[in-house]
Design a protein around this motif. Structure first.
Motif, PDB file in Angstrom:
ATOM      1  N   TYR A 111      -5.901   4.474  32.978  1.00 22.65           N
ATOM      2  CA  TYR A 111      -5.548   3.370  32.062  1.00 22.65           C
ATOM      3  C   TYR A 111      -4.378   3.890  31.225  1.00 22.65           C
ATOM      4  O   TYR A 111      -4.543   4.242  30.058  1.00 22.65           O
ATOM      5  N   ALA A 112      -3.209   3.922  31.856  1.00 23.01           N
ATOM      6  CA  ALA A 112      -2.121   4.779  31.342  1.00 23.01           C
ATOM      7  C   ALA A 112      -1.443   4.247  30.081  1.00 23.01           C
ATOM      8  O   ALA A 112      -1.012   5.041  29.253  1.00 23.01           O
ATOM      9  N   GLY A 113      -1.317   2.944  29.920  1.00 23.29           N
ATOM     10  CA  GLY A 113      -0.634   2.417  28.730  1.00 23.29           C
ATOM     11  C   GLY A 113       0.873   2.663  28.790  1.00 23.29           C
ATOM     12  O   GLY A 113       1.452   2.789  29.869  1.00 23.29           O
ATOM     13  N   MET A 114       1.499   2.769  27.618  1.00 21.69           N
ATOM     14  CA  MET A 114       2.951   2.974  27.519  1.00 21.69           C
ATOM     15  C   MET A 114       3.228   4.381  26.959  1.00 21.69           C
ATOM     16  O   MET A 114       2.336   5.009  26.405  1.00 21.69           O
ATOM     17  N   PRO A 115       4.471   4.881  27.081  1.00 24.99           N
ATOM     18  CA  PRO A 115       4.747   6.260  26.640  1.00 24.99           C
ATOM     19  C   PRO A 115       4.514   6.505  25.154  1.00 24.99           C
ATOM     20  O   PRO A 115       4.152   7.617  24.758  1.00 24.99           O
ATOM     21  N   TRP A 161      -2.237   4.968  36.548  1.00 25.07           N
ATOM     22  CA  TRP A 161      -2.620   3.628  36.995  1.00 25.07           C
ATOM     23  C   TRP A 161      -2.414   2.665  35.821  1.00 25.07           C
ATOM     24  O   TRP A 161      -2.754   2.986  34.682  1.00 25.07           O
ATOM     25  N   GLU A 162      -1.880   1.504  36.081  1.00 16.50           N
ATOM     26  CA  GLU A 162      -1.678   0.461  35.051  1.00 16.50           C
ATOM     27  C   GLU A 162      -1.625  -0.901  35.708  1.00 16.50           C
ATOM     28  O   GLU A 162      -1.213  -1.022  36.849  1.00 16.50           O
ATOM     29  N   ARG A 163      -2.057  -1.901  34.951  1.00 16.63           N
ATOM     30  CA  ARG A 163      -1.936  -3.286  35.406  1.00 16.63           C
ATOM     31  C   ARG A 163      -0.539  -3.793  35.126  1.00 16.63           C
ATOM     32  O   ARG A 163       0.081  -3.374  34.152  1.00 16.63           O
ATOM     33  N   ASP A 199      -9.481   5.882  30.091  1.00 16.73           N
ATOM     34  CA  ASP A 199      -9.352   5.400  28.713  1.00 16.73           C
ATOM     35  C   ASP A 199      -9.220   3.876  28.669  1.00 16.73           C
ATOM     36  O   ASP A 199      -8.195   3.342  28.244  1.00 16.73           O
ATOM     37  N   PRO A 200     -10.260   3.143  29.134  1.00 21.23           N
ATOM     38  CA  PRO A 200     -10.151   1.678  29.140  1.00 21.23           C
ATOM     39  C   PRO A 200     -10.328   1.118  27.741  1.00 21.23           C
ATOM     40  O   PRO A 200     -10.717   1.834  26.814  1.00 21.23           O
ATOM     41  N   LYS A 201     -10.099  -0.175  27.614  1.00 20.27           N
ATOM     42  CA  LYS A 201     -10.331  -0.820  26.321  1.00 20.27           C
ATOM     43  C   LYS A 201     -11.734  -1.417  26.250  1.00 20.27           C
ATOM     44  O   LYS A 201     -12.222  -1.732  25.188  1.00 20.27           O
ATOM     45  N   GLY A 202     -12.375  -1.589  27.373  1.00 19.28           N
ATOM     46  CA  GLY A 202     -13.723  -2.151  27.387  1.00 19.28           C
ATOM     47  C   GLY A 202     -14.570  -1.482  28.447  1.00 19.28           C
ATOM     48  O   GLY A 202     -14.452  -0.279  28.670  1.00 19.28           O
ATOM     49  N   LEU A 203     -15.399  -2.301  29.107  1.00 15.85           N
ATOM     50  CA  LEU A 203     -16.315  -1.763  30.122  1.00 15.85           C
ATOM     51  C   LEU A 203     -15.698  -1.852  31.513  1.00 15.85           C
ATOM     52  O   LEU A 203     -16.363  -2.225  32.467  1.00 15.85           O
ATOM     53  N   ASP A 204     -14.395  -1.537  31.631  1.00 12.94           N
ATOM     54  CA  ASP A 204     -13.689  -1.782  32.893  1.00 12.94           C
ATOM     55  C   ASP A 204     -14.000  -0.784  33.998  1.00 12.94           C
ATOM     56  O   ASP A 204     -13.771  -1.063  35.165  1.00 12.94           O
ATOM     57  N   VAL A 205     -14.466   0.398  33.626  1.00  9.54           N
ATOM     58  CA  VAL A 205     -14.610   1.445  34.640  1.00  9.54           C
ATOM     59  C   VAL A 205     -15.792   1.154  35.550  1.00  9.54           C
ATOM     60  O   VAL A 205     -16.855   0.763  35.069  1.00  9.54           O
ATOM     61  N   SER A 224       0.417   0.354  40.457  1.00 10.62           N
ATOM     62  CA  SER A 224       0.174  -0.945  39.809  1.00 10.62           C
ATOM     63  C   SER A 224      -1.174  -1.513  40.219  1.00 10.62           C
ATOM     64  O   SER A 224      -1.564  -1.388  41.379  1.00 10.62           O
ATOM     65  N   GLY A 225      -1.844  -2.148  39.261  1.00  9.60           N
ATOM     66  CA  GLY A 225      -3.071  -2.883  39.587  1.00  9.60           C
ATOM     67  C   GLY A 225      -4.305  -2.301  38.936  1.00  9.60           C
ATOM     68  O   GLY A 225      -4.241  -1.330  38.186  1.00  9.60           O
ATOM     69  N   ASP A 226      -5.433  -2.931  39.237  1.00 11.77           N
ATOM     70  CA  ASP A 226      -6.737  -2.507  38.701  1.00 11.77           C
ATOM     71  C   ASP A 226      -7.080  -1.133  39.287  1.00 11.77           C
ATOM     72  O   ASP A 226      -7.198  -0.992  40.506  1.00 11.77           O
ATOM     73  N   SER A 227      -7.258  -0.154  38.437  1.00  7.30           N
ATOM     74  CA  SER A 227      -7.471   1.208  38.948  1.00  7.30           C
ATOM     75  C   SER A 227      -8.766   1.332  39.759  1.00  7.30           C
ATOM     76  O   SER A 227      -8.869   2.186  40.632  1.00  7.30           O
ATOM     77  N   ASN A 228      -9.752   0.458  39.501  1.00  7.88           N
ATOM     78  CA  ASN A 228     -10.969   0.522  40.318  1.00  7.88           C
ATOM     79  C   ASN A 228     -10.668   0.123  41.763  1.00  7.88           C
ATOM     80  O   ASN A 228     -11.274   0.641  42.693  1.00  7.88           O
TER      81      ASN A 228
HETATM   82  C1  LIG Z   1      -6.460   1.811  25.638  1.00  6.38           C
HETATM   83  S1  LIG Z   1      -5.057   1.484  26.603  1.00  6.38           S
HETATM   84  C2  LIG Z   1      -4.644   3.047  27.256  1.00  6.38           C
HETATM   85  C3  LIG Z   1      -3.847   3.901  26.368  1.00  6.38           C
HETATM   86  C4  LIG Z   1      -3.343   5.178  26.988  1.00  6.38           C
HETATM   87  N1  LIG Z   1      -4.372   5.867  27.780  1.00  6.38           N
HETATM   88  C5  LIG Z   1      -2.855   6.090  25.908  1.00  6.38           C
HETATM   89  O1  LIG Z   1      -3.662   6.849  25.377  1.00  6.38           O
HETATM   90  O2  LIG Z   1      -1.681   6.077  25.620  1.00  6.38           O
HETATM   91  C6  LIG Z   1      -5.724   0.720  28.033  1.00  6.38           C
HETATM   92  C7  LIG Z   1      -4.669   0.378  29.087  1.00  6.38           C
HETATM   93  O3  LIG Z   1      -5.330   0.089  30.301  1.00  6.38           O
HETATM   94  C8  LIG Z   1      -4.670  -0.979  30.958  1.00  6.38           C
HETATM   95  N2  LIG Z   1      -5.686  -1.572  31.826  1.00  6.38           N
HETATM   96  C9  LIG Z   1      -6.676  -2.432  31.481  1.00  6.38           C
HETATM   97  N3  LIG Z   1      -7.461  -2.667  32.551  1.00  6.38           N
HETATM   98  C10 LIG Z   1      -6.970  -1.936  33.579  1.00  6.38           C
HETATM   99  C11 LIG Z   1      -7.370  -1.731  34.925  1.00  6.38           C
HETATM  100  N4  LIG Z   1      -8.431  -2.362  35.420  1.00  6.38           N
HETATM  101  N5  LIG Z   1      -6.657  -0.872  35.698  1.00  6.38           N
HETATM  102  C12 LIG Z   1      -5.577  -0.246  35.196  1.00  6.38           C
HETATM  103  N6  LIG Z   1      -5.154  -0.386  33.904  1.00  6.38           N
HETATM  104  C13 LIG Z   1      -5.831  -1.224  33.131  1.00  6.38           C
HETATM  105  C14 LIG Z   1      -4.183  -1.859  29.843  1.00  6.38           C
HETATM  106  O4  LIG Z   1      -3.048  -2.594  30.285  1.00  6.38           O
HETATM  107  C15 LIG Z   1      -3.834  -0.841  28.749  1.00  6.38           C
HETATM  108  O5  LIG Z   1      -2.480  -0.487  28.795  1.00  6.38           O
END
Ligand SMILES: C[S@@+](CC[C@H](N)C(=O)[O-])C[C@H]1O[C@@H](n2cnc3c(N)ncnc32)[C@H](O)[C@@H]1O
Length: 345
Positions: free
Chosen positions: A40-44, A75-77, A129-135, A102-106
């Protein structure tokens, strides 16, 4: 595009990541190659909403780790994946060690892992490092079985357990979707035994949180064969838990290093950053009320709690065969639920 930054606890989390990655590549020097996976890579970089400070995100921290990782997969959406790729090309034009998937890492975990197939033997760390229960449990299984040579990919997983009971309490489709996500996350419905006890008031809110964390640790150790897990709960400025970071390794050195880093964070990073956040909040309140002061609000002292590692215990068993989720009304509610957001806490 929101950048997913939480608050001071995110800074504490990323400081722990920075320290561990440096220790990880340092301890792996003899292996001559190391791999970093960020699901869940996010931005730099991120901008912290309360202070407007700009902070490195996990990708930057991993790319700047010294000794350097041999290869990194992020991995990132979309559209964030494309934005991340462009930003990294500009920031690091000579760096060819990284790939963005690109896409859902699962769904794309296997595609991404093919980018490091030749390094399956190398020490590998995965930040989840998801934002919710995505893993999904299937993703954790895939990672646990990835490495050759008898060692496992180390995992550092964010579990937003304080929010679980709140969203499980939702009626109808949304409650059921959360239940499905919980089953996908744990890879089984054993979590229902905890939910059942919470609903009958046998467990307090704190005990319930502890059980959800424990269940994931138990599954990692007993079903995926990780030898050691370490949990670290981060709170918001007022001390309410926001999530727990669970570290899993099968290497005693990794366990010892994370134990030291968590212990240090309990005494230093966590109380110090929380104290600064409280001072900032108090100052912002005074500013908003138009109160002029000659001096900035001094950071209040925040007591530290020592980190004590305990082994996971056997999770509770289900008492009833029928699903308590059947009691949920099947009508979707309009409660304004917008997914998990640990930052709300
Ligand atoms: C909490 S942020 C991550 C922050 C990053 N790890 C950091 O510390 O800089 C969660 C990120 O996961 C991405 N995301 C959400 N669901 C995803 C998925 N199923 N697969 C890949 N990325 C996903 C979101 O777009 C968001 O950028």
């Amino acid at each position: 595009m929101t950048d997913g930054w939480g608050g001071w606890w995110t800074e504490a989390k990323l400081e722990i990541l920075r320290k561990y990655l440096q220790a990880f590549t340092q301890a792996s020097t003899k292996a001559r190659a190391t791999v970093y996976l960020d699901l869940y890579a996010g931005m730099p970089t991120h901008t912290r909403p309360d202070t407007a400070g700009v902070h490195d995100g996990s990708t930057t921290i991993a790319l700047e780790t010294v000794p350097g990782f041999t290869r990194l997969v992020f991995w990132e959406r979309e559209p964030t994946a494309s934005a991340l790729r462009s930003a990294l090309r500009i920031r690091r034009p000579a760096d060819d060690r990284w790939h963005v998937v690109s896409g859902d890492s699962n769904a794309t975990i296997s595609n991404g892992l093919t980018l490091v197939t030749d390094l399956r033997w190398a020490p590998t760390f995965a930040f989840i490092d998801p934002k919710g229960l995505d893993v999904a449990w299937t993703t954790l299984e895939r990672l646990a079985a990835w490495r050759t040579g008898g060692r496992k990919v180390e995992l550092w997983i964010l579990l937003p357990e304080p929010a679980v009971e709140r969203v499980l309490g939702l009626q109808g489709v949304r409650g059921r979707n959360t239940a499905d996500q919980m089953t996908a996350l744990y890879g089984c419905d054993d979590w229902l035994a905890i939910h059942e006890r919470r609903r009958s008031n046998e467990l307090t809110a704190d005990e319930t949180r502890a059980e959800y964390v424990n269940l994931l640790r138990w599954r990692l150790q007993h079903d995926l064969d990780y030898k050691i897990t370490h949990p670290l709960t981060l709170t918001n400025a007022t001390g309410s838990p926001v999530y727990t970071m669970i570290f899993a390794t099968d290497h005693p050195v990794g366990g010892d290093i994370m134990h030291d880093i968590y212990s240090h964070a309990h005494v230093h990073e966590i109380p110090e950053l929380r104290s600064l956040a409280l001072a900032h909040r108090a100052q912002a309140k005074q500013d908003a009320a138009g109160i002029l002061t000659l001096f900035d609000t001094p950071p209040p002292p925040v007591a530290h709690i020592e980190y004590v590692h305990t082994k996971p215990w056997e999770p509770p068993h289900r008492r009833r065969d029928d699903s308590i989720l059947d009691e949920m009304d099947d009508v979707d509610d309009q409660s304004g639920y917008a997914g998990f957001n640990p930052d709300d806490f």
